[in-house]
Motif scaffolding. Structure first.
Motif, mmCIF file in Angstrom:
data_model
loop_
_atom_site.group_PDB
_atom_site.id
_atom_site.type_symbol
_atom_site.label_atom_id
_atom_site.label_comp_id
_atom_site.label_asym_id
_atom_site.label_seq_id
_atom_site.Cartn_x
_atom_site.Cartn_y
_atom_site.Cartn_z
ATOM 1 N N GLN A 169 2.228 7.084 8.933
ATOM 2 C CA GLN A 169 2.767 7.225 7.570
ATOM 3 C C GLN A 169 3.005 8.688 7.226
ATOM 4 O OE1 GLN A 169 0.711 4.954 4.612
ATOM 5 N NE2 GLN A 169 1.969 5.729 2.944
ATOM 6 N N ALA A 172 -1.710 13.339 5.697
ATOM 7 C CA ALA A 172 -2.084 13.091 4.294
ATOM 8 C C ALA A 172 -1.873 14.304 3.380
ATOM 9 C CB ALA A 172 -3.519 12.584 4.229
ATOM 10 N N ARG A 175 1.729 14.385 2.471
ATOM 11 C CA ARG A 175 2.105 13.322 1.530
ATOM 12 C C ARG A 175 1.660 13.670 0.118
ATOM 13 N NH1 ARG A 175 -0.243 8.500 2.681
ATOM 14 N NH2 ARG A 175 -1.403 9.058 4.551
ATOM 15 N N ARG A 192 0.485 9.277 -3.152
ATOM 16 C CA ARG A 192 0.746 9.582 -1.742
ATOM 17 C C ARG A 192 0.806 8.336 -0.867
ATOM 18 N NH1 ARG A 192 -4.594 12.452 0.776
ATOM 19 N NH2 ARG A 192 -5.882 10.618 0.909
ATOM 20 N N ASP A 193 0.232 7.218 -1.344
ATOM 21 C CA ASP A 193 0.264 5.996 -0.540
ATOM 22 C C ASP A 193 1.659 5.389 -0.456
ATOM 23 O OD1 ASP A 193 -2.389 6.334 -0.135
ATOM 24 O OD2 ASP A 193 -3.007 4.985 -1.760
ATOM 25 N N GLN A 194 2.570 5.832 -1.335
ATOM 26 C CA GLN A 194 3.944 5.316 -1.263
ATOM 27 C C GLN A 194 4.860 6.234 -0.452
ATOM 28 O OE1 GLN A 194 3.652 4.832 -5.742
ATOM 29 N NE2 GLN A 194 5.585 3.814 -5.269
ATOM 30 N N PRO A 344 5.622 -0.196 -3.492
ATOM 31 C CA PRO A 344 4.425 -0.568 -2.729
ATOM 32 C C PRO A 344 4.642 -1.751 -1.781
ATOM 33 C CG PRO A 344 3.861 -0.064 -5.001
ATOM 34 C CD PRO A 344 5.349 0.020 -4.912
ATOM 35 N N GLU A 348 3.940 -1.148 4.000
ATOM 36 C CA GLU A 348 3.355 -1.575 5.273
ATOM 37 C C GLU A 348 4.435 -1.887 6.305
ATOM 38 O OE1 GLU A 348 0.435 -4.681 4.868
ATOM 39 O OE2 GLU A 348 0.325 -4.859 7.064
#
Ligand SMILES: Cc1ncc(COP(=O)(O)O)c(C=O)c1O
Length: 479
Positions: A169, A172, A175, A192-194, A344, A348
């Motif tokens: 991804q 970190a 991101r 940051r997870d997106q 979101p 994945e």
């Protein structure tokens, strides 16, 4: 026993005959020698001049001569031993170069998908910027020394960790830095997870085409529009529907397609900004009809007159917008770093697909970029480049006006690294040939149209050109 060294006259004529001036000097020497060895003109066992003689005969430095021989030795063309000098180590009588490629027989060798990819013609950016190649930042203005210091620091602190496989991804801290920058300067709503770090916007487009499109699905793209996007969706078998662009950006289609690709901040290539009314209507349509929107925000940082409108993604309440950005223009193209901010629900799938493609982006480059942003160098560089490119754009427009070229009508948008200019209908090909004969590259505007209703014109890149290049190039156009 090896022969005595080849005589300087032979060597010099060989070099002159084979010279390829576009290459670095070391490679020019290597290329001349390789060619002679392959053709059998330098036989196995022939002794080459010493690096001292070579340097003197060709008026090059001893270091370059040494580097050229070391390269040929690494490639297996010569051997070097103390007391014996440098000797040709392979025999290649009758060696023939491979016949030139005469085209790819797609029916015989490729899958249908492969044939579709080849049929797009591909995308190739200019390797050496010159007037008026489009889309290049000025790499001479990049703070290389700062970059070098950060690279050394990152290697010292995290060396081994940065050399392993990385998070598909994205690193970190990078991101985090991207999410912070986008929230602050572009009104993008994300954490940051997106964020997914990729090698280029082009990779993002290719990945999204693979994941979201089945053959025959409809994709709306701007007319005129970005060929890289057209190629990515076309090679996935999508049905492309060009939607005309006017002063308010892309027009509103009657219903959403499976996917809509657009450049709302600074339409490529016209420079129009998509109006707020159209942004809201497109989002509403996408929500109602279940379509995806790809917002390619490739160069909104370079806005010279006013701040750009915030990104469309910030208006999206239903998770339909995929936001793309690239470091190719704001840092440098060979960095090969870009990013997607995903709803979101898609994260994945995109990360999985990415592992199938290339795993992850280079970790060291990501770590250096993260520190460059976090420590304020990015913001400073952007400010400086905005001033520099803004002044070059103003100079180009001023020179074009002063030259009174009644056949060329510039269409300056609010920013960017190039501007579109219109030509009288039917004149693009002839004028492009004439400009080419005067050493000027004038990328085609009509090639960016898919439909029959094309407009003749050029894209004039200015950001990477020094003032004197701009002045000289306009004078040559005027002649
Ligand atoms: C509209 C648009 N998007 C994306 C890009 C390229 O970005 P990348 O180098 O990350 O593929 C370009 C390059 O010119 C462009 O014009």
């Amino acid at each position: 026993m090896p022969d005595s060294p080849i005589v300087p006259a032979l060597w010099i004529s060989l070099f002159e005959r084979e010279d390829q001036p576009g290459l670095p000097l070391r490679e020019r020497v290597c290329a001349a020698l390789r060619g002679a060895i392959r053709r059998g003109e330098l036989a196995q066992g022939a002794r080459l001049p010493s690096t001292r003689m070579l340097a003197a005969d060709l008026a090059i430095s001893r270091v370059t001569a040494e580097a050229a021989y070391a390269q040929l030795e690494a490639e297996g063309y010569v051997t070097r031993r103390v007391g014996h000098g440098t000797v040709v180590s392979i025999a290649s009588p009758g060696w023939q170069p491979a016949p030139p490629m005469t085209g790819i027989d797609t029916s015989a060798t490729l899958s249908r998908r492969g044939a579709a990819i080849v049929a797009t013609g591909g995308c190739q950016d200019p390797l050496v910027p010159r007037a008026f190649c489009a889309g290049s930042p000025d790499l001479r203005a990049f703070p290389v020394e700062t970059w070098r210091q950060i690279t050394a620091r990152q290697l010292r602190r995290h060396g081994a960790a940065l050399m392993g496989y990385g998070d598909p991804q994205g690193y970190a801290p990078l991101r985090d830095a991207i999410a912070g920058y986008l929230a602050q300067s572009r009104g993008v709503r994300c954490d940051r997870d997106q964020v997914v770090v990729l090698t280029s916007s082009q990779q993002a487009l290719q990945l999204l085409a693979m994941l979201l499109l089945d053959p025959g699905d409809t994709v709306h793209i701007e007319e005129p529009g970005y060929v890289g996007a057209r190629n990515a969706f076309g090679s996935a078998g999508a049905q492309l529907e060009p939607i005309p662009v006017d002063a308010e950006g892309m027009s509103l289609p009657s219903q959403a397609a499976r996917l809509t690709y657009l450049t709302p901040s600074h339409q490529y290539p016209t420079g129009a900004t998509l109006s707020l009314a159209r942004r809201l209507a497109l989002l509403e349509q996408a929500q109602r009809d279940g379509g995806w929107i790809i917002e390619d925000d490739y160069d909104s940082e370079f806005r010279y007159d006013a701040r750009p409108l915030p990104a469309m993604q910030g208006l999206d309440r239903h998770g339909r917008v995929i936001y793309l950005g690239t470091f190719s223009k704001v840092l440098f193209p060979s960095l090969r770093l870009a990013y997607a901010v995903l709803p979101p629900a898609l994260v994945e799938a995109v990360v999985k697909a990415r592992t199938v493609m290339d795993g992850h982006s280079a970790q060291l480059a990501q770590a250096v970029t993260a520190e460059f942003i976090a420590h304020g160098h990015f913001a400073r560089h952007l400010r400086q480049m905005r001033l520099l490119y803004g002044s070059r754009r103003a100079l180009l427009l001023e020179r074009l006006e002063a030259a009174r070229l009644d056949w060329l009508r510039p269409q300056p948008g609010a920013g960017g690294l190039q501007l579109a200019a219109h030509l009288p209908p039917g004149r693009e090909a002839a004028l492009t040939r004439q400009a080419g004969a005067r050493g000027i590259a004038t990328p085609s505007l009509s090639a960016l149209f898919m439909g029959a209703d094309k407009q003749d014109g050029w894209l004039l890149g200015f950001a990477a050109l020094q003032n004197e290049d701009i002045i000289d190039a306009v004078a040559r156009l005027a002649s």
